[in-house]
Motif scaffolding. Structure first.
Motif, short mmCIF file in Angstrom:
data_model
loop_
_atom_site.label_atom_id
_atom_site.label_comp_id
_atom_site.label_asym_id
_atom_site.label_seq_id
_atom_site.Cartn_x
_atom_site.Cartn_y
_atom_site.Cartn_z
N LYS A 119 9.68 2.37 5.27
CA LYS A 119 8.59 2.19 6.50
C LYS A 119 7.44 2.29 6.11
O LYS A 119 6.36 3.27 6.68
N SER A 120 7.28 2.79 4.71
CA SER A 120 6.26 3.25 4.33
C SER A 120 5.92 4.48 4.22
O SER A 120 4.75 5.26 3.99
N VAL A 121 7.07 5.23 5.17
CA VAL A 121 6.66 6.81 6.04
C VAL A 121 7.55 8.22 4.17
O VAL A 121 7.27 9.06 4.30
N SER A 122 9.58 7.60 4.11
CA SER A 122 9.94 8.70 3.24
C SER A 122 10.20 8.07 1.52
O SER A 122 10.18 6.90 1.88
N VAL A 135 1.87 6.47 13.05
CA VAL A 135 3.52 7.21 12.21
C VAL A 135 4.21 8.53 12.95
O VAL A 135 5.29 8.92 12.47
N PRO A 136 3.53 9.33 13.36
CA PRO A 136 3.76 10.98 13.95
C PRO A 136 5.00 10.39 14.98
O PRO A 136 5.96 11.02 15.12
N MET A 170 -0.09 -4.82 13.00
CA MET A 170 -0.79 -3.22 13.63
C MET A 170 0.40 -3.20 14.79
O MET A 170 0.93 -2.01 14.64
N ARG A 171 0.65 -4.20 15.57
CA ARG A 171 2.06 -4.17 16.20
C ARG A 171 2.39 -4.01 15.80
O ARG A 171 4.06 -3.56 16.07
N ASP A 172 3.22 -4.46 14.99
CA ASP A 172 4.30 -4.38 14.22
C ASP A 172 4.69 -3.38 13.42
O ASP A 172 5.51 -2.64 13.73
N MET A 173 3.82 -2.27 13.10
CA MET A 173 3.54 -1.34 12.27
C MET A 173 3.74 -0.02 13.94
O MET A 173 4.89 0.48 13.56
N GLU A 174 3.60 -0.14 14.51
CA GLU A 174 3.46 0.17 16.28
C GLU A 174 5.21 0.45 16.28
O GLU A 174 5.77 1.03 17.20
N ARG A 175 5.29 -1.12 17.03
CA ARG A 175 6.78 -1.10 17.29
C ARG A 175 7.94 -0.67 16.14
O ARG A 175 8.71 0.40 16.31
#
Length: 488
Positions: free
Chosen positions: A368-371, A400-401, A466-471
């Motif tokens: 998810k681009s995070v972990s 992301v937070p 951006m909305r996809d990332m938010e979801r």
């Protein structure tokens, strides 16, 4: 120094996670940055003409919408001042150590914490959040004989304090975002400007509006208008991002859009020979499109020369093009940009002792681009890792937070000290991402860009809007992670 959470970075995508931690009531966190103040790219980039090329309505924090902007596309110093104001308002100056660069980070298998070595203090942190951005490591062209050059030579990020360029013969290397902003400013004052263009860029009109005193007063008095304006801009830019990633436009719509861009170039560049040099031979979107109202007109002034090739060498008082032409210059400005993502992953050591970069071997990835697998309690925000960027550079820091906090809350509720994403989940997410992005212009557009990794995949773009990332950041699947015990 020991802290529960260590945030690395001081730009917008570091400020928002810190603000959100503070709003959660978390006080045990620290920020480190190699810079001397908050602001990220807007603090370090101080070259003449440096402005945002995204409308400010969409390019600010949702929790700090301002009516004080002096234009639709603010200068760097105004944007940096805004970021410092937000940091000050939320008390972040009490949590930051400036001029402190992360040199190495390694996981302590027994203590279950990150040991972070810097140019000063050594930090011990249970959680490490990397917010170092994607335009951080400078790119320098190879110029033979540069040690013989007697004039000024510097990257645009290192613009000398007080240097105006007045009366100089100046070579500007590069016609991307910084180059197209620097050239018009130097044209006003220089004896001559030589613009070295290796590849023509798709340039879109900026349509910058400087707000009058009456307009400023209206904007300051109508916060509801500011919210509506922001929502409209976000929706518009998200639609553009969707069309670019998923090719959702019909062939007729694509042709109409290209015709508008070509008409813009033809209107501003009547000379057919010059216009041909400025016409890209690749798909729109393969390189990041640049917005400017000033670059084309500046090229047609008598003290500006476009050299439609790269520079390859320097002599005592001259710069030499690829075809061997020599141009006498006093100053060389390298507006040559950055490597995507910087080198932060060369400095992060997995549990197995290898750096993340070594393990990933040129195919950058993160769940998810995070972990990152092999890196317990570590999180990436924005372009520090693969596929973490959307068109709105401030968005990852806000979105992301929520995902990070879901992980932290799950760990606390279940008595987990160290939590790590499973490698198969990281690999699967990246495979699906590569498949989605394989049809986008960044990959198939026929150009060389800084967004492709060594395996030819897009390492920059979030696979959606951006909305996809938010979801996506609202969904945390605990079974995608595994607890890590002492000694592991």
């Amino acid at each position: 120094m020991s802290t529960k959470i260590l945030i690395v970075g001081s730009g917008a995508n570091a400020i928002s996670p810190a603000v959100k931690l503070a709003l959660r009531g978390e006080t045990d966190f620290r920020m480190i940055t190699k810079d001397s103040d908050f602001g990220g790219v807007w603090h370090v980039n101080r070259y003449p003409g440096c402005i945002t090329d995204i409308h400010v309505a969409a390019y600010q924090f949702s929790y700090e919408i301002s009516g004080d902007w002096t234009s639709s596309h603010p200068e760097a110093r105004e944007m940096a001042a805004y970021l410092r104001k937000v940091a000050r308002h939320y008390g972040l100056y009490d949590h930051v150590d400036f001029n402190t660069e992360l040199l190495d980070a390694e996981w302590d298998k027994d203590g279950l914490y990150w040991k972070v070595t810097t140019n000063g203090t050594t930090y011990r942190a249970q959680f490490l959040i990397l917010c170092t951005g994607f335009l951080e490591q400078l790119k320098f062209p190879e110029l033979e004989g540069k040690e013989r050059f007697k004039g000024r030579l510097f990257h645009s990020v290192h613009w000398p304090e007080g240097y105006t360029g007045e009366g100089d013969r100046i070579a500007v290397l590069g016609t991307s975002a910084s180059g197209v902003q620097i050239v018009p400013e130097m044209q006003k004052v220089a004896d001559h400007v030589f613009v070295f263009q290796r590849t023509a860029m798709h340039l879109l009109p900026l349509n910058r509006e400087v707000y009058s005193p009456d307009e400023l007063a209206r904007r300051r008095s109508d916060p509801e208008f500011l919210v509506r304006e922001r929502d409209e801009k976000l929706a518009m830019f998200d639609k553009v991002a969707y069309d670019a990633l998923f090719k959702s436009e019909t062939p007729q719509q694509v042709a109409e859009r290209q015709a508008l861009i070509d008409a813009h170039r033809e209107r501003l560049v009547p000379d057919p020979d010059l216009r041909e040099k400025l016409t890209p031979q690749y798909l729109l979107g393969c390189k990041r499109p640049t917005r400017t109202d000033l670059f084309y007109p500046s090229l047609q002034q008598p003290n500006v020369t476009l050299i439609a090739e790269g520079a390859v060498a320097l002599d005592e008082g001259a710069i030499i093009s690829g075809s061997g032409q020599a141009f006498e210059v006093d100053t060389v400005v390298m507006a040559t940009g950055f490597y995507w993502g910087g080198d932060i992953l060369n400095r992060i050591r997995r549990r197995d002792g290898r750096t993340v970069a070594q393990h990933q071997a040129g195919h950058r990835r993160a769940h998810k681009s995070v972990s990152l697998s092999g890196c317990p309690n570590l999180f990436l925000v924005g372009g520090a890792g693969a596929n973490g960027a959307v068109w709105n550079g401030y968005a990852p820091g806000e979105l992301v937070p929520d995902y990070i906090f879901a992980v932290l809350d799950h760990m606390e509720a279940n008595g987990i000290d160290a939590f790590e994403v499973r490698e198969e989940c990281e690999t699967e997410w990246k495979a699906r991402t590569d498949d989605v992005l394989s049809r986008a212009a960044i990959v198939v557009g026929g150009c060389v860009n800084y967004m492709l990794d060594e395996s030819g995949h897009d390492m920059s773009s979030w696979p959606g809007t951006m909305r996809d990332m938010e979801r996506a950041m609202q969904i945390f699947e605990p079974d995608h992670y595994q607890p890590i015990g002492a000694g592991s």
